[in-house]
Enzyme design. Sequence first.
Site, mmCIF file in Angstrom:
data_model
loop_
_atom_site.group_PDB
_atom_site.id
_atom_site.type_symbol
_atom_site.label_atom_id
_atom_site.label_comp_id
_atom_site.label_asym_id
_atom_site.label_seq_id
_atom_site.Cartn_x
_atom_site.Cartn_y
_atom_site.Cartn_z
ATOM 1 N N SER A 180 0.784 -1.238 0.000
ATOM 2 C CA SER A 180 0.000 0.000 0.000
ATOM 3 C C SER A 180 0.816 1.289 0.000
ATOM 4 O O SER A 180 0.248 2.373 -0.062
ATOM 5 C CB SER A 180 -0.959 0.015 1.196
ATOM 6 O OG SER A 180 -0.243 -0.009 2.414
ATOM 7 N N LYS A 193 -5.564 4.571 8.757
ATOM 8 C CA LYS A 193 -4.469 5.336 8.170
ATOM 9 C C LYS A 193 -4.784 6.829 8.144
ATOM 10 O O LYS A 193 -3.902 7.659 8.384
ATOM 11 C CB LYS A 193 -4.169 4.806 6.769
ATOM 12 C CG LYS A 193 -3.591 3.392 6.796
ATOM 13 C CD LYS A 193 -3.381 2.825 5.405
ATOM 14 C CE LYS A 193 -2.774 1.435 5.492
ATOM 15 N NZ LYS A 193 -2.542 0.837 4.158
#
Length: 352
Positions: free
Chosen positions: A249, A294
Site C-alpha cells: 500500500s 491510516k
Amino acid sequence: MSRRLLTLLAALVPALLLLVLATSATVPLVAMGPGPTYDTFGEVEVEGEDGVETVPVIEVSGRDADETTGALRMTTVAVRDNLTLLDAMRFWLDPVQVVVPRDQVFPPERSRDEVRESNAAEMVGSENSAEVAAYGHLGIPMQPRVEAVDPEGAAADLLRADDILTSIDGERVSDSTAVVEQVSAHRPGDEVRIGFTRDGREETTTTTLQPAGPDGDPDQGRLGILVGDTPADGTDVEINIDPNVGGPSAGLILAIAIVDKLSPGEATGGAEVAGSGTIRPDGTVGPIGGITHKIRAAREVGATEFLVPAGNCAEAVQDPPGGIRLIEVDTLEGALEALEEVASGGEPPTCG
C-alpha cells in the site's frame, strides 16, 4: 477455620481464577488501529558497514536530487497480537481500535513468519512498481537489468546481477517485457545468443534454454533470470524503509516522492500530505486495507491532506477526523495534478 471463611474462600477462588485467565491467557483476537507514519521526504537510520547511519528515505544517485519541503507520509495500520481477554476488552472499548478474529489477519494455514515474508515481498514489489511508474511519468528511458540469476538455470555462470541486457538472438530489447517475450518465443533446448553490457563493456554469450518448469508453459524456454527495468541515463533510486513495514500500500506515496526528488518544483507545495494506495507500473492506483486507521494516523501527526484511492472513498468518508481533506485519486498523474491544486489554493477532487 470458620464455616463463613470457607464459604468466602470458595466464592473467591473462581473469581481469582477468572482474573488470572483474563490477564495471562491469550485469545484468538487481534486489535487494529492507527500505526506509525513515515515521511518519505525525511531520513531513516539503517545498518551500514560502519554501524548505524542516517540516510534519506528516497536516496538518489546518478543525478542531483531536488529539494523538497513539507511532508509526504506513508501510513500504516498497527496490528496487536497475543491479546489477553483483558487486552481485547480494553481495545474493544477504544473507539479508534477494531478487534477482529485473528484468522482474518493471520490465516491458520500460514505461520506468522510466512505472513511477514509475504508482506515483505509485497513491499519490494510495491517499491519496484513505484520506481517504474515514476520513471514513466518523467519520461526517463529504461533498459532491462538482471536482478538475480538462478544458480541452476540456463544463464548460471554466464550472466550476473546488474548486467544490462541489450539483445536476444540479435533482436534489440528495450525493457524487461521485451526480454520475456523474446525468450518465451523459443522452446526448451533452443540455443539463444544474449547481448549485454557489464561494467560498461559490451559482451555476448550463448546458452541453451531449459524447460519452463512444472508451473510454466512446456513449450516455452526458460533462461533462469529475474529481470527488471532501470533508467538508461544512470539514475538510481534506493528506497530505505523500516524493515517491519510490509504490504503493497505504500506504492502511490513512494512514486510521488520519487517524482518530486527527480524533477524541479514541489509536489506538495510545502503542505503536510499523507496517503496510501497500491500502484501499478503504468501508474494506476488501487485500493488498500485499513483506510480509516491510516487517515486517523495521518491526522494525529498533523497531515491536512490525505490521498485516497478512488476504490476506498466510500469507506474513507465514514466518520473521518476533522481537519483533513480526503483527496480522491486513481492514477499517479491524477494524484500529482491534485497536489498542484492543493499548492495553488485550488480545489482538488475529493471523496464524497
